[in-house]
Every structure is written in structure tokens, then in C-alpha cells.
Design a protein around this motif. Structure first.
Motif, PDB file in Angstrom:
ATOM      1  N   ALA A 108      23.091  -4.435  12.071  1.00 37.17           N
ATOM      2  CA  ALA A 108      22.675  -3.293  12.884  1.00 37.17           C
ATOM      3  C   ALA A 108      23.762  -2.222  12.894  1.00 37.17           C
ATOM      4  O   ALA A 108      23.479  -1.028  12.743  1.00 37.17           O
ATOM      5  CB  ALA A 108      22.350  -3.748  14.300  1.00 37.17           C
ATOM      6  N   LEU A 109      25.010  -2.638  13.049  1.00 40.89           N
ATOM      7  CA  LEU A 109      26.116  -1.675  13.044  1.00 40.89           C
ATOM      8  C   LEU A 109      26.215  -0.969  11.701  1.00 40.89           C
ATOM      9  O   LEU A 109      26.420   0.256  11.648  1.00 40.89           O
ATOM     10  CB  LEU A 109      27.434  -2.388  13.354  1.00 40.89           C
ATOM     11  N   GLU A 110      26.049  -1.716  10.611  1.00 37.35           N
ATOM     12  CA  GLU A 110      26.137  -1.103   9.279  1.00 37.35           C
ATOM     13  C   GLU A 110      25.009  -0.090   9.064  1.00 37.35           C
ATOM     14  O   GLU A 110      25.229   0.984   8.505  1.00 37.35           O
ATOM     15  CB  GLU A 110      26.114  -2.172   8.188  1.00 37.35           C
ATOM     16  N   PHE A 111      23.793  -0.441   9.508  1.00 40.90           N
ATOM     17  CA  PHE A 111      22.673   0.494   9.364  1.00 40.90           C
ATOM     18  C   PHE A 111      22.929   1.784  10.135  1.00 40.90           C
ATOM     19  O   PHE A 111      22.669   2.885   9.642  1.00 40.90           O
ATOM     20  CB  PHE A 111      21.359  -0.139   9.838  1.00 40.90           C
ATOM     21  N   VAL A 112      23.467   1.666  11.358  1.00 42.52           N
ATOM     22  CA  VAL A 112      23.726   2.856  12.169  1.00 42.52           C
ATOM     23  C   VAL A 112      24.869   3.668  11.568  1.00 42.52           C
ATOM     24  O   VAL A 112      24.809   4.904  11.537  1.00 42.52           O
ATOM     25  CB  VAL A 112      24.020   2.467  13.633  1.00 42.52           C
ATOM     26  N   LYS A 113      25.903   2.986  11.056  1.00 40.46           N
ATOM     27  CA  LYS A 113      27.003   3.717  10.420  1.00 40.46           C
ATOM     28  C   LYS A 113      26.489   4.510   9.221  1.00 40.46           C
ATOM     29  O   LYS A 113      26.872   5.665   9.020  1.00 40.46           O
ATOM     30  CB  LYS A 113      28.106   2.754   9.985  1.00 40.46           C
ATOM     31  N   THR A 114      25.612   3.896   8.438  1.00 47.16           N
ATOM     32  CA  THR A 114      25.041   4.587   7.285  1.00 47.16           C
ATOM     33  C   THR A 114      24.217   5.789   7.733  1.00 47.16           C
ATOM     34  O   THR A 114      24.325   6.881   7.160  1.00 47.16           O
ATOM     35  CB  THR A 114      24.162   3.617   6.471  1.00 47.16           C
ATOM     36  N   GLN A 134      16.670  -6.365  21.932  1.00 52.82           N
ATOM     37  CA  GLN A 134      15.389  -6.368  22.617  1.00 52.82           C
ATOM     38  C   GLN A 134      14.674  -7.689  22.368  1.00 52.82           C
ATOM     39  O   GLN A 134      15.049  -8.458  21.491  1.00 52.82           O
ATOM     40  CB  GLN A 134      14.527  -5.202  22.134  1.00 52.82           C
ATOM     41  N   SER A 135      13.624  -7.924  23.127  1.00 53.03           N
ATOM     42  CA  SER A 135      12.869  -9.169  22.995  1.00 53.03           C
ATOM     43  C   SER A 135      12.187  -9.291  21.636  1.00 53.03           C
ATOM     44  O   SER A 135      11.913 -10.396  21.185  1.00 53.03           O
ATOM     45  CB  SER A 135      11.826  -9.289  24.108  1.00 53.03           C
ATOM     46  N   ASP A 136      11.945  -8.173  20.963  1.00 61.37           N
ATOM     47  CA  ASP A 136      11.314  -8.224  19.646  1.00 61.37           C
ATOM     48  C   ASP A 136      12.340  -8.340  18.518  1.00 61.37           C
ATOM     49  O   ASP A 136      11.986  -8.271  17.346  1.00 61.37           O
ATOM     50  CB  ASP A 136      10.417  -7.006  19.420  1.00 61.37           C
ATOM     51  N   GLY A 137      13.619  -8.519  18.848  1.00 55.64           N
ATOM     52  CA  GLY A 137      14.653  -8.729  17.843  1.00 55.64           C
ATOM     53  C   GLY A 137      15.320  -7.468  17.352  1.00 55.64           C
ATOM     54  O   GLY A 137      16.149  -7.524  16.456  1.00 55.64           O
ATOM     55  N   LYS A 138      14.982  -6.327  17.918  1.00 56.03           N
ATOM     56  CA  LYS A 138      15.592  -5.063  17.511  1.00 56.03           C
ATOM     57  C   LYS A 138      16.860  -4.836  18.336  1.00 56.03           C
ATOM     58  O   LYS A 138      16.912  -5.162  19.512  1.00 56.03           O
ATOM     59  CB  LYS A 138      14.620  -3.903  17.697  1.00 56.03           C
ATOM     60  N   TYR A 139      17.865  -4.276  17.683  1.00 56.80           N
ATOM     61  CA  TYR A 139      19.152  -4.036  18.329  1.00 56.80           C
ATOM     62  C   TYR A 139      19.239  -2.593  18.807  1.00 56.80           C
ATOM     63  O   TYR A 139      18.740  -1.685  18.162  1.00 56.80           O
ATOM     64  CB  TYR A 139      20.293  -4.302  17.348  1.00 56.80           C
ATOM     65  N   ILE A 140      19.911  -2.397  19.943  1.00 54.43           N
ATOM     66  CA  ILE A 140      20.206  -1.051  20.434  1.00 54.43           C
ATOM     67  C   ILE A 140      21.697  -0.836  20.220  1.00 54.43           C
ATOM     68  O   ILE A 140      22.531  -1.575  20.746  1.00 54.43           O
ATOM     69  CB  ILE A 140      19.832  -0.890  21.914  1.00 54.43           C
ATOM     70  N   VAL A 141      22.009   0.161  19.403  1.00 52.28           N
ATOM     71  CA  VAL A 141      23.390   0.469  19.050  1.00 52.28           C
ATOM     72  C   VAL A 141      23.692   1.880  19.517  1.00 52.28           C
ATOM     73  O   VAL A 141      22.913   2.803  19.281  1.00 52.28           O
ATOM     74  CB  VAL A 141      23.600   0.354  17.513  1.00 52.28           C
ATOM     75  N   VAL A 157      17.496  -0.423  16.065  1.00 51.92           N
ATOM     76  CA  VAL A 157      17.623  -0.877  14.687  1.00 51.92           C
ATOM     77  C   VAL A 157      16.832  -2.161  14.500  1.00 51.92           C
ATOM     78  O   VAL A 157      17.016  -3.137  15.235  1.00 51.92           O
ATOM     79  CB  VAL A 157      19.103  -1.137  14.330  1.00 51.92           C
ATOM     80  N   ASP A 158      15.945  -2.155  13.517  1.00 55.58           N
ATOM     81  CA  ASP A 158      15.247  -3.365  13.089  1.00 55.58           C
ATOM     82  C   ASP A 158      15.975  -3.880  11.859  1.00 55.58           C
ATOM     83  O   ASP A 158      15.869  -3.298  10.774  1.00 55.58           O
ATOM     84  CB  ASP A 158      13.780  -3.059  12.775  1.00 55.58           C
ATOM     85  N   THR A 159      16.735  -4.958  12.014  1.00 54.66           N
ATOM     86  CA  THR A 159      17.566  -5.448  10.919  1.00 54.66           C
ATOM     87  C   THR A 159      16.731  -6.096   9.816  1.00 54.66           C
ATOM     88  O   THR A 159      17.207  -6.222   8.691  1.00 54.66           O
ATOM     89  CB  THR A 159      18.602  -6.452  11.421  1.00 54.66           C
ATOM     90  N   ILE A 160      15.513  -6.489  10.108  1.00 55.14           N
ATOM     91  CA  ILE A 160      14.671  -7.134   9.099  1.00 55.14           C
ATOM     92  C   ILE A 160      14.130  -6.085   8.126  1.00 55.14           C
ATOM     93  O   ILE A 160      14.191  -6.250   6.912  1.00 55.14           O
ATOM     94  CB  ILE A 160      13.535  -7.908   9.770  1.00 55.14           C
ATOM     95  N   THR A 161      13.601  -4.978   8.661  1.00 56.81           N
ATOM     96  CA  THR A 161      13.036  -3.935   7.808  1.00 56.81           C
ATOM     97  C   THR A 161      14.053  -2.854   7.449  1.00 56.81           C
ATOM     98  O   THR A 161      13.813  -2.091   6.528  1.00 56.81           O
ATOM     99  CB  THR A 161      11.837  -3.270   8.501  1.00 56.81           C
TER     100      THR A 161
END
Length: 167
Positions: A108-114, A134-141, A157-161
Motif C-alpha cells: 500500500a505504501l509503495e502504491f501511494v508513493k508511486t 478497512q473491513s474489505d481489506g483496503k488500506y488507508i494511507v 489502496v486496494d493492494t490486490i488490484t
């Protein structure tokens, strides 16, 4: 016996035969309620198996890549600690902090940095913080100002998609 009596008798026998067949079919396909002593037992083999798999996926994800990165980081830290002997405690603190981050949080951190680098061109003057999951597995950064620690932006951030959305 008269003809009407024979007909009535035949109809009664046919009716009894139909009722008998219906009772037999119902008895065969009837569902029985669970007994009281059976319902107290655990119906599932292991009720926490799915949860354990989910947790294991979070912590085991990218284990090989993390191990390679951690060995590279340790080698770099050794060289920096030999060059600057006063920073050895800082290096240990960073290792402890890095070991507490899950692979999902790292992604999640890498996606947000990008994403931040695409929008603003550099990462200077900002820091990144995993606020929650979140409960659905998404991160808040959050992206914070390094000097004032004020939140500049938040991303979901949805780390899966790999989808990063501004919140």
C-alpha cells in the motif's frame, strides 16, 4: 353386492393405496431436526481455518522478496553503522519498525508513493503513514508534511488490484 357398492369399495382401496404411497414417500424424503446434543458440537471441522488462512496470506505474502530486501538493508545498515558509529541505535529502531509492517502495508505504501510521485514529481518533504485497514481489506494511507506532520492527502489502496483512490 351391488355395482355401486363395488365401485365405492374400489375407490376406497385406491384412496388408501394413494395415501399409503404418499406416507412412504414423505417418510423417505422427510428431513429430521438436529438433535439437541448434536447441535452443541462444532458443526465445522475447524471454524477458524478460513481466518487463519487469511492471516497467513497477509504475513506470508512476498516473504521471499522481503527476506532479500531485509538482507540488503542489513548490509547497507552495516556499512552506514561502521561509517557513523553514533547512528547504530537509529538503525536498530528502523529495523524494528520495518519488521512490524506487514507485506500488505508495504504494498500500500509503495502504491501511494508511486501515485504521489506521478502527481508531484518527487517524495521530498512528505512522509507516508498507514492509518488503517478497512473491513474489505483496503488500506488507508496518508501523505503527511514532514515538518508539520499535517495530513496533505489520504488515499484508499486496494493492494490486490493496485487501485489507488484519493479519499
Amino acid at each position: 353386492m351391488s355395482k355401486s357398492t363395488k365401485n365405492i369399495l374400489i375407490l376406497v382401496l385406491i384412496g388408501l393405496l394413494v395415501i399409503g404411497i404418499a406416507v412412504a414417500v414423505y417418510g423417505h424424503f422427510k428431513t429430521e431436526p438436529i438433535e439437541a446434543n448434536v447441535s452443541k458440537e462444532n458443526i465445522l471441522d475447524n471454524a477458524n481455518k478460513g481466518l487463519e488462512n487469511f492471516i497467513n496470506d497477509i504475513f506470508d505474502e512476498n516473504d521471499i522478496a522481503d527476506n532479500e530486501q531485509s538482507t540488503e538493508n542489513k548490509e547497507e545498515n552495516k556499512t552506514t553503522s561502521t561509517q557513523n558509529p553514533g547512528t547504530q541505535n537509529d538503525v536498530k529502531d528502523n529495523d524494528i519498525i520495518e519488521n512490524q509492517i506487514t507485506p500488505g502495508e508495504k504494498k500500500a505504501l509503495e502504491f501511494v508513493k508511486t501515485e504521489w510521485k506521478k502527481e508531484w514529481g518527487n517524495l521530498e518533504g512528505v512522509s507516508f503513514n498507514n492509518e488503517s485497514i478497512q473491513s474489505d481489506g483496503k488500506y488507508i494511507v496518508s501523505v503527511n508534511d514532514s515538518k508539520t506532520t499535517r495530513v496533505l492527502r489520504r488515499y484508499v489502496v486496494d493492494t490486490i488490484t493496485g487501485v489507488v483512490e484519493e479519499k
